[in-house]
Design a protein around this motif. Structure first.
Motif, short mmCIF file in Angstrom:
data_model
loop_
_atom_site.label_atom_id
_atom_site.label_comp_id
_atom_site.label_asym_id
_atom_site.label_seq_id
_atom_site.Cartn_x
_atom_site.Cartn_y
_atom_site.Cartn_z
N VAL A 1 0.73 -1.40 0.11
CA VAL A 1 -0.01 0.09 0.04
C VAL A 1 0.86 1.16 0.14
CG1 VAL A 1 -1.75 1.17 1.08
CG2 VAL A 1 -2.11 -1.27 1.21
N LYS A 2 1.89 1.32 0.81
CA LYS A 2 2.71 2.34 0.81
C LYS A 2 3.64 2.58 -0.46
CE LYS A 2 3.83 1.73 5.52
NZ LYS A 2 5.03 1.52 6.73
N LEU A 3 3.76 1.51 -1.20
CA LEU A 3 4.63 1.61 -2.43
C LEU A 3 3.54 2.43 -3.45
CD1 LEU A 3 7.13 0.85 -4.09
CD2 LEU A 3 5.76 -1.30 -4.73
N ALA A 4 2.29 1.75 -3.42
CA ALA A 4 1.31 2.30 -4.53
C ALA A 4 1.00 3.71 -4.01
CB ALA A 4 0.07 1.47 -4.42
N GLU A 5 1.07 4.01 -2.95
CA GLU A 5 0.75 5.67 -2.46
C GLU A 5 1.86 6.40 -3.07
OE1 GLU A 5 -1.43 7.06 1.21
OE2 GLU A 5 -0.62 5.13 2.08
N ARG A 6 3.01 5.98 -2.78
CA ARG A 6 4.40 6.76 -3.10
C ARG A 6 4.57 6.70 -4.72
NH1 ARG A 6 10.03 3.79 -2.17
NH2 ARG A 6 9.20 2.79 -4.11
N ASP A 7 4.44 5.68 -5.38
CA ASP A 7 4.65 5.54 -6.76
C ASP A 7 3.55 6.13 -7.81
OD1 ASP A 7 7.06 4.63 -6.20
OD2 ASP A 7 6.80 2.72 -6.72
N LEU A 8 2.31 5.84 -7.48
CA LEU A 8 1.25 6.01 -8.22
C LEU A 8 0.39 7.22 -7.71
CD1 LEU A 8 -0.21 4.98 -10.76
CD2 LEU A 8 -1.89 3.45 -9.05
N LEU A 9 0.24 7.42 -6.71
CA LEU A 9 -0.41 8.69 -6.17
C LEU A 9 0.55 9.84 -5.48
CD1 LEU A 9 -3.34 7.10 -4.19
CD2 LEU A 9 -3.48 7.73 -6.35
N VAL B 1 -11.48 12.96 0.53
CA VAL B 1 -12.68 12.23 0.10
C VAL B 1 -12.41 11.74 -1.37
CG1 VAL B 1 -15.08 12.64 -0.62
CG2 VAL B 1 -14.42 13.59 1.34
N CYS B 2 -11.75 12.54 -2.17
CA CYS B 2 -11.51 12.06 -3.68
C CYS B 2 -10.54 11.16 -3.85
CB CYS B 2 -11.54 13.44 -4.44
SG CYS B 2 -12.50 14.75 -4.41
N ARG B 3 -9.61 10.90 -2.99
CA ARG B 3 -8.47 10.24 -3.18
C ARG B 3 -8.98 8.72 -3.21
NH1 ARG B 3 -3.83 8.46 -0.26
NH2 ARG B 3 -1.71 9.35 -1.17
N PRO B 4 -8.42 8.02 -3.98
CA PRO B 4 -8.84 6.47 -4.32
C PRO B 4 -8.34 5.76 -3.11
CG PRO B 4 -7.31 6.90 -5.89
CD PRO B 4 -7.63 8.18 -5.36
N PRO C 1 -7.14 6.09 1.13
CA PRO C 1 -6.92 6.84 2.32
C PRO C 1 -5.50 7.13 2.67
CG PRO C 1 -7.70 4.56 2.96
CD PRO C 1 -7.80 4.68 1.43
N PHE C 2 -5.31 8.38 3.47
CA PHE C 2 -4.33 8.45 3.86
C PHE C 2 -3.53 7.60 4.72
CE2 PHE C 2 -5.29 12.54 2.04
CZ PHE C 2 -4.02 12.93 1.33
N LEU C 3 -2.80 6.41 4.40
CA LEU C 3 -2.39 5.55 5.27
C LEU C 3 -0.99 5.72 5.48
CD1 LEU C 3 -3.93 2.61 3.59
CD2 LEU C 3 -4.81 3.90 5.84
N ALA C 4 0.01 5.87 4.62
CA ALA C 4 1.42 6.15 4.76
C ALA C 4 1.77 7.49 4.50
CB ALA C 4 2.12 5.28 3.75
N GLY C 5 0.80 8.27 3.38
CA GLY C 5 1.21 9.67 3.30
C GLY C 5 0.43 10.66 4.38
N LYS C 6 0.50 11.87 4.09
CA LYS C 6 -0.26 12.71 4.86
C LYS C 6 -0.87 14.11 3.93
CE LYS C 6 2.24 12.38 8.97
NZ LYS C 6 3.13 13.10 10.25
N PRO C 7 -2.11 14.34 4.12
CA PRO C 7 -2.46 15.71 3.39
C PRO C 7 -1.63 16.96 3.70
CG PRO C 7 -3.75 15.22 5.33
CD PRO C 7 -2.86 14.19 5.31
N PRO C 8 -1.80 18.02 2.73
CA PRO C 8 -1.15 19.10 2.88
C PRO C 8 -1.27 19.71 4.13
CG PRO C 8 -2.87 19.51 1.52
CD PRO C 8 -2.63 18.07 1.79
#
Length: 338
Positions: A178-186, A305-308, A310-317
């Motif tokens: 999941v962390k890899l998908a958040e970093r590379d794709l999102l 809400v729009c992000r496919p 959730p913020f699991l590894a990353g953080k919002p601004p």
């Protein structure tokens, strides 16, 4: 000394028995034991049942039906009146009516598709959160596969999708995947979303600071927030139509109310005083900074809400960084000569 007599009758004795250790049998416990509830264990949250019937839905359905019938009767009378005047006018009205029906069906299909895509992305969020909390590798791989399918037709994600596909079978931990998908794709999308939120907050801050009327401020803030929500939805793969945009705005407002984002007055004022805003800029520019921060909060909620995923590894601004940029912009405007 006399022994006490027992009125219940003679005492029965049994022959003592013993069992050899070699003849002893082990009693296996049952496979499933009843769960013992601990007094301090927190009960799982109970999800409220969705209301399938309400007076509001009944009202709007009835009103829509009546308006549809009235429009149909009016259109029928119009076509009949045009045929009575000239045949070509009646046929032209029928052709235009057919085009109108086709356009309405196309709009309805587009709205249904947008609502279905929004629902799919919300389900993907829930499944990703569940797979991440359980650290379930098979579930996580299915979620990441659906995420790759979601961005299949986008050229800007082709490189990151290729990298993620190559590493999909090499990662053996669900949370790491999941962390890899958040970093590379999102990751690139999150950076663009941060820039969109910051630019929207700056526009709100500047326009509300120089606007001469409060009504113009309110209208601009509403339009800018709706525009911000739509842009973030399009960035993360949504297809916002008219009804889906309003539904998305309602979910963003609900997220703000749930996280306490609407009660931002005290905290924003404390942040402004802590950074010495009153000593740097005028009161009007300070109001613009506050409005910009409210827009930034809406953007953060819309991003969540729009992000496919959730913020699991990353953080919002961070709101502190946005506040710092807004105060710098307000200070430059204050220092510029009129």
């Amino acid at each position: 000394m006399t022994r006490p007599t027992d009125n219940t009758g003679p005492t029965r004795t049994r022959k003592p028995s013993a069992q050899l250790l070699s003849e002893a049998r082990l009693v296996e416990p049952p496979a499933s034991l009843p769960a013992v509830s601990e007094p301090n264990a927190a009960a799982p949250p109970v999800k409220p049942k969705a209301r399938r019937f309400s007076l509001g839905k009944l009202f709007w359905t009835s009103l829509t039906g009546l308006l549809g019938l009235a429009f149909g009767l009016w259109l029928d009378g119009l076509i009949a009146d045009l045929f009575s005047r000239a045949d070509w006018l009646g046929y032209a009205a029928m052709a235009l009516s057919l085009l109108l029906v086709v356009a309405l069906l196309a709009l309805a299909l587009r709205e249904l598709s947008a609502l279905a895509r929004l629902k799919t992305m919300h389900r993907l969020q829930q499944r990703a959160a569940s797979a991440y909390s359980e650290n379930d590798l098979p579930k996580t791989r299915i979620v990441v596969g659906d995420l790759l399918s979601l961005y299949q037709g986008r050229a800007d994600t082709a490189r990151s999708r290729g990298q993620l596909k190559n590493q999909l079978d090499d990662v053996m931990d669900g949370r790491d995947l999941v962390k890899l998908a958040e970093r590379d794709l999102l990751g690139a999308m999150d950076a663009r979303a941060n820039a969109i939120i910051l630019n929207s907050a700056k526009r709100t801050s500047i326009v509300t600071a120089i606007s001469p009327r409060a009504l113009i401020d309110v209208l601009f803030v509403v339009v800018e927030n709706v525009r911000l929500i739509r842009r973030l939805s399009q960035l993360y793969g949504g297809r916002p139509g008219f009804f889906s945009s309003w539904r998305l705005a309602r979910e963003v407002i609900g997220h703000l109310a749930l996280t306490g984002g609407l009660s931002a007055g005290d905290s924003l004022i404390q942040n402004a005083l802590g950074h010495g805003l009153a000593a740097k800029v005028s009161a009007r520019l300070g109001e613009g900074v506050i409005n910009g921060m409210l827009t930034a909060r809406v953007g953060r909620a819309a991003m969540t809400v729009c992000r496919p995923l959730p913020f699991l590894a990353g953080k919002p601004p961070s709101l502190k960084s946005i506040f710092s940029e807004l105060t710098k912009t307000a200070s430059r405007q204050h220092d510029e000569p009129d």
